[in-house]
Motif scaffolding. Sequence first.
Motif, mmCIF file in Angstrom:
data_model
loop_
_atom_site.group_PDB
_atom_site.id
_atom_site.type_symbol
_atom_site.label_atom_id
_atom_site.label_comp_id
_atom_site.label_asym_id
_atom_site.label_seq_id
_atom_site.Cartn_x
_atom_site.Cartn_y
_atom_site.Cartn_z
ATOM 1 N N TYR A 190 29.767 14.896 -13.007
ATOM 2 C CA TYR A 190 28.958 13.912 -12.282
ATOM 3 C C TYR A 190 29.815 12.962 -11.458
ATOM 4 N N HIS A 191 30.846 12.410 -12.048
ATOM 5 C CA HIS A 191 31.595 11.340 -11.389
ATOM 6 C C HIS A 191 32.383 11.837 -10.182
ATOM 7 N N SER A 192 32.841 13.074 -10.212
ATOM 8 C CA SER A 192 33.631 13.595 -9.090
ATOM 9 C C SER A 192 32.759 14.161 -7.973
ATOM 10 N N ALA A 193 31.548 14.547 -8.294
ATOM 11 C CA ALA A 193 30.673 15.146 -7.293
ATOM 12 C C ALA A 193 30.180 14.083 -6.311
ATOM 13 N N ALA A 194 29.980 14.487 -5.070
ATOM 14 C CA ALA A 194 29.480 13.574 -4.041
ATOM 15 C C ALA A 194 28.222 14.166 -3.412
ATOM 16 N N MET A 195 27.354 13.297 -2.947
ATOM 17 C CA MET A 195 26.143 13.767 -2.281
ATOM 18 C C MET A 195 26.491 14.601 -1.054
ATOM 19 N N ASP A 196 27.592 14.282 -0.392
ATOM 20 C CA ASP A 196 28.047 15.094 0.741
ATOM 21 C C ASP A 196 28.288 16.538 0.307
ATOM 22 N N ASP A 197 28.922 16.699 -0.853
ATOM 23 C CA ASP A 197 29.214 18.038 -1.354
ATOM 24 C C ASP A 197 27.926 18.814 -1.625
ATOM 25 N N ILE A 198 26.943 18.118 -2.198
ATOM 26 C CA ILE A 198 25.683 18.777 -2.553
ATOM 27 C C ILE A 198 24.913 19.157 -1.294
ATOM 28 N N ALA A 199 24.872 18.261 -0.317
ATOM 29 C CA ALA A 199 24.191 18.564 0.941
ATOM 30 C C ALA A 199 24.842 19.753 1.636
ATOM 31 N N GLU A 200 26.162 19.765 1.644
ATOM 32 C CA GLU A 200 26.870 20.877 2.276
ATOM 33 C C GLU A 200 26.597 22.178 1.546
ATOM 34 N N ARG A 201 26.612 22.163 0.221
ATOM 35 C CA ARG A 201 26.345 23.370 -0.555
ATOM 36 C C ARG A 201 24.929 23.889 -0.286
ATOM 37 N N ALA A 202 23.989 22.964 -0.128
ATOM 38 C CA ALA A 202 22.598 23.351 0.119
ATOM 39 C C ALA A 202 22.344 23.731 1.570
ATOM 40 N N GLY A 203 23.277 23.400 2.459
ATOM 41 C CA GLY A 203 23.087 23.705 3.871
ATOM 42 C C GLY A 203 22.099 22.782 4.551
ATOM 43 N N VAL A 204 22.064 21.512 4.090
ATOM 44 C CA VAL A 204 21.154 20.535 4.693
ATOM 45 C C VAL A 204 21.952 19.295 5.071
ATOM 46 N N SER A 205 21.317 18.413 5.829
ATOM 47 C CA SER A 205 21.942 17.137 6.157
ATOM 48 C C SER A 205 21.741 16.157 5.008
ATOM 49 N N LYS A 206 22.559 15.130 4.946
ATOM 50 C CA LYS A 206 22.392 14.119 3.901
ATOM 51 C C LYS A 206 21.025 13.433 3.967
ATOM 52 N N PRO A 207 20.515 13.133 5.172
ATOM 53 C CA PRO A 207 19.174 12.527 5.208
ATOM 54 C C PRO A 207 18.104 13.393 4.546
ATOM 55 N N VAL A 208 18.203 14.702 4.697
ATOM 56 C CA VAL A 208 17.245 15.597 4.049
ATOM 57 C C VAL A 208 17.382 15.485 2.533
ATOM 58 N N LEU A 209 18.603 15.454 2.050
ATOM 59 C CA LEU A 209 18.838 15.321 0.611
ATOM 60 C C LEU A 209 18.253 14.006 0.089
ATOM 61 N N TYR A 210 18.472 12.919 0.849
ATOM 62 C CA TYR A 210 17.984 11.609 0.416
ATOM 63 C C TYR A 210 16.463 11.480 0.529
ATOM 64 N N GLN A 211 15.834 12.344 1.316
ATOM 65 C CA GLN A 211 14.381 12.351 1.365
ATOM 66 C C GLN A 211 13.788 12.772 0.025
ATOM 67 N N HIS A 212 14.513 13.584 -0.699
ATOM 68 C CA HIS A 212 14.024 14.110 -1.975
ATOM 69 C C HIS A 212 14.563 13.324 -3.165
ATOM 70 N N PHE A 213 15.785 12.818 -3.047
ATOM 71 C CA PHE A 213 16.411 12.102 -4.159
ATOM 72 C C PHE A 213 17.112 10.864 -3.592
ATOM 73 N N PRO A 214 16.705 9.668 -4.017
ATOM 74 C CA PRO A 214 17.254 8.441 -3.428
ATOM 75 C C PRO A 214 18.718 8.194 -3.739
ATOM 76 N N GLY A 215 19.272 8.881 -4.722
ATOM 77 C CA GLY A 215 20.673 8.678 -5.052
ATOM 78 C C GLY A 215 21.187 9.767 -5.978
ATOM 79 N N LYS A 216 22.485 9.739 -6.228
ATOM 80 C CA LYS A 216 23.101 10.775 -7.054
ATOM 81 C C LYS A 216 22.591 10.742 -8.484
ATOM 82 N N LEU A 217 22.384 9.535 -9.027
ATOM 83 C CA LEU A 217 21.922 9.426 -10.404
ATOM 84 C C LEU A 217 20.519 10.004 -10.561
ATOM 85 N N GLU A 218 19.629 9.704 -9.612
ATOM 86 C CA GLU A 218 18.274 10.241 -9.668
ATOM 87 C C GLU A 218 18.279 11.759 -9.561
#
Length: 212
Positions: free
Chosen positions: A33-61
């Motif tokens: 958890y602590h080393s992972a970044a939302m940027d990494d997750i968005a890139e892995r999913a092939g989406v932009s960060k705004p798209v990721l944040y539309q579904h989850f307001p933060g890394k903890l959520e």
Amino acid sequence: MTEAPLRGTRLSRGARRAQLLLAARDVFAEQGYHSAAMDDIAERAGVSKPVLYQHFPGKLELYRALLTTYADELVARVREAITHSTDNQERVHGAVSAYFDFVAGEGGAYRLVFESDLRGEPEAAAVVSTALNRCIDMVADAVTTDAGLDGGRARLLAVGLVGLSQVAAQYWLDSRQEVPRDDAVALMASLAWRGLAGFPLVHELGETPPTG
């Protein structure tokens, strides 16, 4: 691992959420958890960060949602094992097998439940604790009732079975599966059943469960 759709691909909200959780699972399992970044997750999913944040307001959520998803999956596996048969020996085998199947699942999802580096966070810990207790309750109710034990003793036996299944399954996976999966399940189920089978079916004999 399922490949992420190309960036810009239109998906339903439910399908997009599932895709994001899949990407998050892989990133959290690899990095913690602590080393992972939302940027990494968005890139892995092939989406932009705004798209990721539309579904989850933060890394903890996002992590909590993922943890809940896989904790519920474990509970569902154990429930299926318990309810598919009325034979207690088969139930024990099924419960042990459920844990082996869970730890061997794709993407290392079991590490999120059993080995999370966020277990100290109260809400995350509560998700894991609730799932563990649900599994214990199911095993206690379905497997140990025939022994005529009171609730405390039945639950303690269930804790032993759940703990045995979890630890053995994790060891089996970490030891590079030196023992074939079916053999490992049969071995641990036999160990558990030999202990549980030692208790007489006192409720069928009309005896009163021990209380002291």
